[in-house]
Design a protein around this motif. Structure first.
Motif, PDB file in Angstrom:
ATOM      1  N   GLN A  78       0.827  -1.218   0.000  1.00 35.13           N
ATOM      2  CA  GLN A  78       0.000   0.000   0.000  1.00 35.13           C
ATOM      3  C   GLN A  78       0.860   1.266   0.000  1.00 35.13           C
ATOM      4  O   GLN A  78       0.601   2.232   0.728  1.00 35.13           O
ATOM      5  N   HIS A  79       1.866   1.256  -0.844  1.00 31.52           N
ATOM      6  CA  HIS A  79       2.781   2.392  -0.955  1.00 31.52           C
ATOM      7  C   HIS A  79       3.563   2.220  -2.246  1.00 31.52           C
ATOM      8  O   HIS A  79       3.709   1.103  -2.754  1.00 31.52           O
ATOM      9  N   ILE A  80       4.063   3.298  -2.801  1.00 28.92           N
ATOM     10  CA  ILE A  80       5.000   3.187  -3.919  1.00 28.92           C
ATOM     11  C   ILE A  80       6.331   2.695  -3.369  1.00 28.92           C
ATOM     12  O   ILE A  80       6.894   3.285  -2.442  1.00 28.92           O
ATOM     13  N   VAL A  81       6.819   1.600  -3.915  1.00 28.24           N
ATOM     14  CA  VAL A  81       8.085   1.007  -3.478  1.00 28.24           C
ATOM     15  C   VAL A  81       8.834   0.529  -4.718  1.00 28.24           C
ATOM     16  O   VAL A  81       8.267  -0.151  -5.569  1.00 28.24           O
ATOM     17  N   ASP A  82      10.109   0.885  -4.816  1.00 22.05           N
ATOM     18  CA  ASP A  82      10.942   0.454  -5.934  1.00 22.05           C
ATOM     19  C   ASP A  82      11.656  -0.852  -5.596  1.00 22.05           C
ATOM     20  O   ASP A  82      12.052  -1.072  -4.440  1.00 22.05           O
ATOM     21  N   PHE A  83      11.827  -1.680  -6.626  1.00 22.21           N
ATOM     22  CA  PHE A  83      12.524  -2.959  -6.444  1.00 22.21           C
ATOM     23  C   PHE A  83      13.650  -3.100  -7.453  1.00 22.21           C
ATOM     24  O   PHE A  83      13.540  -2.656  -8.596  1.00 22.21           O
ATOM     25  N   GLY A  84      14.720  -3.740  -7.000  1.00 21.55           N
ATOM     26  CA  GLY A  84      15.714  -4.273  -7.905  1.00 21.55           C
ATOM     27  C   GLY A  84      15.263  -5.679  -8.266  1.00 21.55           C
ATOM     28  O   GLY A  84      14.062  -5.938  -8.393  1.00 21.55           O
ATOM     29  N   LEU A  85      16.199  -6.599  -8.398  1.00 25.05           N
ATOM     30  CA  LEU A  85      15.852  -8.005  -8.604  1.00 25.05           C
ATOM     31  C   LEU A  85      15.892  -8.691  -7.246  1.00 25.05           C
ATOM     32  O   LEU A  85      16.935  -9.137  -6.778  1.00 25.05           O
ATOM     33  N   GLY A  86      14.744  -8.708  -6.579  1.00 29.29           N
ATOM     34  CA  GLY A  86      14.645  -9.328  -5.272  1.00 29.29           C
ATOM     35  C   GLY A  86      15.041  -8.451  -4.112  1.00 29.29           C
ATOM     36  O   GLY A  86      14.867  -8.839  -2.960  1.00 29.29           O
ATOM     37  N   PHE A  87      15.576  -7.282  -4.370  1.00 26.08           N
ATOM     38  CA  PHE A  87      15.948  -6.335  -3.325  1.00 26.08           C
ATOM     39  C   PHE A  87      15.017  -5.124  -3.363  1.00 26.08           C
ATOM     40  O   PHE A  87      14.630  -4.664  -4.443  1.00 26.08           O
ATOM     41  N   ILE A  88      14.671  -4.606  -2.187  1.00 23.65           N
ATOM     42  CA  ILE A  88      13.934  -3.349  -2.112  1.00 23.65           C
ATOM     43  C   ILE A  88      14.951  -2.218  -2.173  1.00 23.65           C
ATOM     44  O   ILE A  88      15.886  -2.164  -1.375  1.00 23.65           O
ATOM     45  N   ILE A  89      14.773  -1.333  -3.138  1.00 26.64           N
ATOM     46  CA  ILE A  89      15.680  -0.193  -3.286  1.00 26.64           C
ATOM     47  C   ILE A  89      15.104   0.989  -2.505  1.00 26.64           C
ATOM     48  O   ILE A  89      13.885   1.190  -2.450  1.00 26.64           O
ATOM     49  N   ASN A  90      15.978   1.763  -1.891  1.00 20.85           N
ATOM     50  CA  ASN A  90      15.564   2.884  -1.048  1.00 20.85           C
ATOM     51  C   ASN A  90      14.447   3.683  -1.709  1.00 20.85           C
ATOM     52  O   ASN A  90      14.607   4.249  -2.787  1.00 20.85           O
TER      53      ASN A  90
END
Length: 380
Positions: free
Chosen positions: A285-297
């Motif tokens: 329930q938020h905008i969240v950026d991802f790499g490949l399996g990692f959450i990016i800041n």
């Protein structure tokens, strides 16, 4: 300074003590390093009433352990055994039904696959029964694969592990051992404890507590069957320094502590780049950026609201992963700081997010005051 000298971390101690007083946790295990040099390794509070928590306890990392399976995928990707944009059904034919035919490894790793099965019952079902349940699941309604975003808490990690198991011919436990524990020299990390180890070492497995009606109540997660079942995205265990060593390897662009090459720098760069950008996550329930399996800041989307944040002091390049209501591990490549910590209290999402922000803020304050020369890439 000693890596266990807690008097030099007053803000961290205060934040931890406030959590104890509020009934959020009993204990916390933590590891902090810069460029591979330990700054702090400590255990605070109790594992259970009357028993101090130690740095040797095997903490439950929950989803903070998800990157471990990602690294195993990356090893096979480098060897050409699997391809990032390869459909999962190439390896698990029965998965390619009910609208899931086009789901690839990339979709799994960026949480855009659309099969967020929540109640798998993996603690009591066989591995094969869990896989069959996921394979029978239909693509979620109105989900556009690769476009719609929604964090998959458990289901996609069973499928990822099964696909890698079939690609190598190894059992999931052997895959974990041969592609992660042994090459990185981290025998204390595990995905589900072996029954033999548990019988001999169960005192090293601390209980997890849930906050129910304002009080911490013990769960049975430190006991069989859950303690020994394999769940690649939610049942990882180890010490804080073990997870810290994983992030230190990533910080060194794939070089293990013994100097051996675990992954290529280009692979590390691919894993920690932003692949999913600016999408609203239906689970978080938020905008969240991802790499490949990692959450990016993702603090740019709301530093006080983004879930499982890494703290205001971390740079935009920071990557890692949080564990449900309990833990987190991350690396800031700008400052070379690695932080991993796990509590034994699950107080509910709202309370945990406040606790997480408080702990990250406290760590930042202590780092700045003790090491003002740090280039953290951002102010507190």
């Amino acid at each position: 300074m000693s890596a266990t000298d807690l008097k030099d971390w007053p803000h961290l101690l205060k934040a931890f003590d406030e959590g104890v007083a509020t009934g959020l946790h009993r204990g916390l295990q933590i590891y902090i390093s810069q460029h591979g040099q330990p700054l702090l390794e400590a255990a605070l509070g109790e594992a259970e009433p009357g028993l101090p928590l130690s740095s040797e306890h095997r903490m439950l990392w929950l989803s903070s352990g998800k990157p471990l399976l990602v690294l195993i995928f990356a090893r096979l990707w480098e060897r050409g055994l699997v391809r990032i944009d390869e459909p999962i059904c190439h390896w698990i034919e029965e998965f390619g039904t009910h609208g899931k035919e086009t789901i690839t490894f990339r979709h799994v790793l960026t949480h855009t696959g659309g099969f967020r099965v929540l109640d798998l019952g993996w603690e009591t079902k066989s591995w094969q029964d869990v896989i069959e349940l996921i394979c029978r699941t239909s693509l979620e309604a109105n989900w556009v694969v690769g476009v719609t975003a929604g964090y998959h808490t458990i289901s996609s990690w069973f499928i990822l592990a099964e696909a890698l198991s079939r690609a190598t011919g190894l059992s999931v436990r052997d895959l974990f051992d041969q592609e992660l524990r042994y090459p990185l020299g981290l025998p204390e990390l595990s995905i589900g404890l072996s029954e033999e180890w548990y019988i001999e070492n169960q005192s090293s497995v601390p209980p997890m507590y849930a906050r129910i009606k304002g009080e911490l109540q013990v769960l049975d997660w430190h006991q069989p069957p859950r303690a020994i079942c394999i769940s690649p995205g939610s049942n990882t265990r180890g010490r804080a320094r073990d997870l810290g060593a994983v992030y230190e390897m990533i910080l060194k662009e794939g070089e293990a502590a013994d100097g051996s090459r675990y992954l290529q720098p280009t692979t590390i760069a691919a894993l920690t780049a932003r692949h999913r950008v600016g999408l609203f996550d239906l689970t978080l329930q938020h905008i969240v950026d991802f790499g490949l399996g990692f959450i990016i800041n993702s603090k740019a989307y709301g530093p006080e609201t983004v879930p499982y944040s890494y703290g205001l002091w971390t740079s935009p390049r920071t990557f890692g992963h949080g564990g449900s209501q309990s833990s987190i591990g991350f690396c800031d490549p700008e400052s070379g700081i690695v932080v991993t910590w796990a509590t034994n209290g699950m107080p509910g999402e709202g309370w945990h997010q406040r606790r997480n922000r408080a702990l990250q803020h406290a760590i930042g304050l202590d780092l700045f005051e003790r090491f003002p020369q740090l280039n953290t890439g951002a102010s507190i």
